[in-house]
Design a protein around this motif. Structure first.
Motif, mmCIF file in Angstrom:
data_model
loop_
_atom_site.group_PDB
_atom_site.id
_atom_site.type_symbol
_atom_site.label_atom_id
_atom_site.label_comp_id
_atom_site.label_asym_id
_atom_site.label_seq_id
_atom_site.Cartn_x
_atom_site.Cartn_y
_atom_site.Cartn_z
ATOM 1 N N GLU A 1 0.814 -1.215 0.000
ATOM 2 C CA GLU A 1 0.000 0.000 0.000
ATOM 3 C C GLU A 1 0.851 1.271 0.000
ATOM 4 O OE1 GLU A 1 -2.905 0.248 3.066
ATOM 5 O OE2 GLU A 1 -3.809 -1.696 2.603
ATOM 6 N N LEU A 2 2.065 1.184 0.547
ATOM 7 C CA LEU A 2 2.882 2.377 0.746
ATOM 8 C C LEU A 2 4.003 2.473 -0.281
ATOM 9 C CD1 LEU A 2 3.146 2.309 4.648
ATOM 10 C CD2 LEU A 2 1.511 3.570 3.226
ATOM 11 N N ASP A 3 4.466 3.689 -0.510
ATOM 12 C CA ASP A 3 5.589 3.923 -1.431
ATOM 13 C C ASP A 3 6.646 4.778 -0.746
ATOM 14 O OD1 ASP A 3 4.296 6.336 -1.366
ATOM 15 O OD2 ASP A 3 4.107 6.568 -3.536
ATOM 16 N N THR A 4 6.943 4.414 0.490
ATOM 17 C CA THR A 4 7.958 5.087 1.298
ATOM 18 C C THR A 4 8.991 4.060 1.733
ATOM 19 O OG1 THR A 4 6.596 4.699 3.269
ATOM 20 C CG2 THR A 4 6.346 6.838 2.153
ATOM 21 N N PRO A 5 10.159 4.495 2.234
ATOM 22 C CA PRO A 5 11.136 3.512 2.719
ATOM 23 C C PRO A 5 10.541 2.657 3.834
ATOM 24 C CG PRO A 5 12.126 5.698 2.553
ATOM 25 C CD PRO A 5 10.664 5.883 2.353
ATOM 26 N N ARG A 6 10.908 1.399 3.865
ATOM 27 C CA ARG A 6 10.430 0.519 4.932
ATOM 28 C C ARG A 6 10.983 0.969 6.276
ATOM 29 N NH1 ARG A 6 12.841 -4.838 3.249
ATOM 30 N NH2 ARG A 6 14.346 -3.400 2.333
ATOM 31 N N ASN A 7 10.158 0.916 7.310
ATOM 32 C CA ASN A 7 10.594 1.291 8.654
ATOM 33 C C ASN A 7 11.827 0.515 9.090
ATOM 34 O OD1 ASN A 7 8.213 2.663 10.832
ATOM 35 N ND2 ASN A 7 7.859 2.507 8.650
ATOM 36 N N GLU A 8 11.808 -0.783 8.841
ATOM 37 C CA GLU A 8 12.829 -1.682 9.366
ATOM 38 C C GLU A 8 14.092 -1.710 8.511
ATOM 39 O OE1 GLU A 8 10.452 -4.124 6.446
ATOM 40 O OE2 GLU A 8 10.121 -2.430 7.809
ATOM 41 N N SER A 9 14.058 -1.024 7.353
ATOM 42 C CA SER A 9 15.214 -0.992 6.443
ATOM 43 C C SER A 9 15.327 0.387 5.823
ATOM 44 C CB SER A 9 15.064 -2.059 5.352
ATOM 45 O OG SER A 9 14.950 -3.354 5.893
ATOM 46 N N TYR A 10 15.120 1.415 6.604
ATOM 47 C CA TYR A 10 14.989 2.781 6.082
ATOM 48 C C TYR A 10 16.221 3.215 5.290
ATOM 49 C CZ TYR A 10 14.466 7.841 5.890
ATOM 50 O OH TYR A 10 14.392 9.134 5.451
ATOM 51 N N ILE A 11 17.385 3.170 5.913
ATOM 52 C CA ILE A 11 18.571 3.726 5.266
ATOM 53 C C ILE A 11 18.954 2.910 4.041
ATOM 54 C CG2 ILE A 11 20.315 2.480 6.636
ATOM 55 C CD1 ILE A 11 20.415 6.200 5.524
ATOM 56 N N TYR B 1 10.697 2.590 -3.892
ATOM 57 C CA TYR B 1 10.253 2.156 -2.563
ATOM 58 C C TYR B 1 9.107 1.158 -2.667
ATOM 59 C CZ TYR B 1 12.958 6.186 -0.850
ATOM 60 O OH TYR B 1 13.950 7.087 -0.572
ATOM 61 N N ARG B 2 8.151 1.428 -3.553
ATOM 62 C CA ARG B 2 7.026 0.504 -3.718
ATOM 63 C C ARG B 2 7.521 -0.868 -4.174
ATOM 64 N NH1 ARG B 2 1.534 1.729 -2.951
ATOM 65 N NH2 ARG B 2 1.563 3.436 -4.454
ATOM 66 N N LEU C 1 10.520 -2.168 -3.680
ATOM 67 C CA LEU C 1 11.235 -2.796 -2.567
ATOM 68 C C LEU C 1 10.253 -3.401 -1.574
ATOM 69 C CD1 LEU C 1 13.996 -0.098 -1.973
ATOM 70 C CD2 LEU C 1 14.350 -2.393 -2.911
ATOM 71 N N ARG C 2 9.197 -2.676 -1.274
ATOM 72 C CA ARG C 2 8.185 -3.183 -0.358
ATOM 73 C C ARG C 2 7.463 -4.393 -0.936
ATOM 74 N NH1 ARG C 2 5.847 -0.208 3.723
ATOM 75 N NH2 ARG C 2 6.970 1.669 4.394
ATOM 76 N N ALA C 3 7.161 -4.343 -2.234
ATOM 77 C CA ALA C 3 6.518 -5.480 -2.880
ATOM 78 C C ALA C 3 7.413 -6.714 -2.822
ATOM 79 C CB ALA C 3 6.176 -5.142 -4.331
ATOM 80 N N THR C 4 8.711 -6.507 -2.947
ATOM 81 C CA THR C 4 9.650 -7.626 -2.837
ATOM 82 C C THR C 4 9.622 -8.207 -1.431
ATOM 83 O OG1 THR C 4 11.050 -6.466 -4.425
ATOM 84 C CG2 THR C 4 11.999 -8.381 -3.325
ATOM 85 N N ALA C 5 9.496 -7.339 -0.427
ATOM 86 C CA ALA C 5 9.375 -7.838 0.947
ATOM 87 C C ALA C 5 8.116 -8.680 1.096
ATOM 88 C CB ALA C 5 9.366 -6.669 1.931
#
Length: 456
Positions: free
Chosen positions: A269-279, A297-298, A300-304
């Protein structure tokens, strides 16, 4: 350190945790309103802490608990950050409690089976409440965590955990975790990546129907009937937007191809850096020249959400994380799992004598099977992923090609060809390599993963 998925047994062999202490339990109860994820809760303070890498693992801060109301902490930070001699490290130490080291030492001289049986207690959590403003999501019943830095339960890991629990005679824990997932489906509309607030924007490979099937093998068909409402709600989550999506486009997890075939992709749903892998995510976006950061970012999150974080399987050039394009890819494993979900719903509806549901989901499964065998078959002799944006099959050879065989959606001749490809290309001394590319990513060669071996 990147997030990764582990089975409970393999994680237990390398890092085990003690039971969460009573001191970690406080006021957020099962069913209570949850606080926002840490990036929203702390704003600029969150960005400062993660950018400064106060902790070597970006997951540490988002698993920490505040000693004061977050609004107060943020106000204090804004007031103090510009003062001479301000120390961000000292500030964080003053106002946050990091997750405790809960490692445990096994007794000496255990056999492998004794060690695994002993670990179930150490890896089991009961968190019907959580500290105020914690990112942990309370759950009504006990559950098993992977161990190490993974202090919460994870969706697809749990299926493989259940295999071990059932072998060890812990059918009660199998049922508990099925109930926890049904609770999360009812509460959030889906099973999140893990029971943390920063995981709520995505799910993981939908193994819930396999979990229900596993329990039913021991407990009978009543299991299908008990969890049928949860299975149908999970299916609705994955299929959101299907009826209103134009051909040649996508909505959330749904892709409608130009001929009207409906298949699914991983998405967040989000297109921001992941909280747990921000940097790490910020750095990856900076390396992706010419691409909008939110698009990276989206992906990367989809890959997670895929659980394969990270792998050349999702890269445009098969080598570099900065070329990640997961939302443009229709994965063979995801669609095989959803075929199994559809056929499991057929079974539950049959037991309930709901024949309208049976007819509807038989149709869904038949159309998905046709789509898988039309678009996710590589003429080189294996099932694979399809890039719907580019309109072509991808050539990545990975053990994901085995999912259609496991889900019984593969055509027999193609199943044999796929098995031969696995044997000739992926089978090495010691097992199956996760891909044919050595990119230094953990879901690539020469690494092998226990869940993929079990599937094979």
């Amino acid at each position: 350190m990147q997030q990764r998925s582990l089975t409970a047994i393999s994680a237990a062999c390398i890092a085990s945790l003690a039971l969460a202490s009573a001191a970690c339990l406080a006021d957020t109860q099962v069913g209570a309103a949850l606080p926002p994820a840490p990036d929203i809760l702390y704003g600029d303070l969150f960005v400062a802490v993660q950018t400064a890498q106060i902790f070597s693992d970006q997951k540490t801060f988002v698993d920490s608990t505040p000693k004061e109301n977050p609004t107060t902490i943020v106000q204090l930070y804004e007031a103090q950050k510009g003062q001479p001699g301000f120390s961000l490290l000292a500030f964080v130490n003053q106002y946050f409690t990091p997750p405790a080291d809960q490692s445990i030492t096994p007794p000496p001289n255990q056999s492998l089976r004794e060690h695994i049986d002993w670990l179930w207690t150490g890896l089991t959590r009961t968190t019907t409440s959580a500290p105020d403003y914690s990112s942990l999501i309370p759950l009504p019943k006990p559950y098993v965590v992977p161990g190490g830095r993974f202090r919460e339960g994870y969706y697809w890991d749990t299926y493989f955990t259940m295999l071990g629990l059932q072998e060890s005679g812990h059918e009660d824990l199998v049922d508990n975790m099925l109930d926890n997932f049904a609770y999360m489906i009812d509460t959030f509309g889906h099973i999140p990546n893990g029971n943390r607030t920063y995981y709520l924007s995505r799910s993981q490979p939908p193994f819930y129907s396999y979990m229900v099937e596993l329990a039913a093998q021991k407990e009978g068909n009543k299991v299908y009937q008990k969890y049928l409402p949860a299975l149908r709600k999970e299916y609705a989550y994955w299929m959101q937007g299907a009826s209103g999506t134009a051909r040649g486009s996508a909505t959330r997890n749904v892709v409608v191809l130009r001929d009207g075939t409906v298949l699914n992709r991983y998405w967040d749903e989000l297109d921001t850096p992941r909280n747990e892998s921000y940097i790490e995510d910020v750095q990856t976006a900076q390396q992706a020249s010419g691409r909008p950061a939110n698009e990276v970012y989206r992906d990367l999150r989809a890959t997670a959400e895929s659980g394969w974080d990270f792998s050349s399987r999702w890269f445009g050039d098969n080598q570099n994380l900065s070329t990640v394009r997961t939302t443009s890819i229709i994965p063979v494993d995801l669609n095989s799992l959803l075929f199994h979900l559809e056929t499991t719903i057929v079974r539950g509806c049959t037991l309930n004598r709901d024949f309208a549901c049976v007819a509807r989901f038989v149709g869904y499964a038949a159309r998905r099977a046709e789509g898988i065998n039309r678009y996710l078959w590589n003429d080189k002799g294996y099932y694979g992923d399809y890039d719907w944006q580019l309109g072509k099959i991808r050539d990545n050879q990975t053990p994901a090609m085995l999912y259609p065989l496991m889900a019984a959606v593969a055509w027999p001749d193609r199943a044999w060809k796929t098995a031969q490809t696995v044997q000739s290309v992926l089978l090495k001394d010691g097992g199956l390599t996760t891909s044919t590319y050595n990119t230094t990513q953990q879901w690539d060669a020469p690494n092998g993963w226990a869940p993929l071996h079990w599937i094979a």
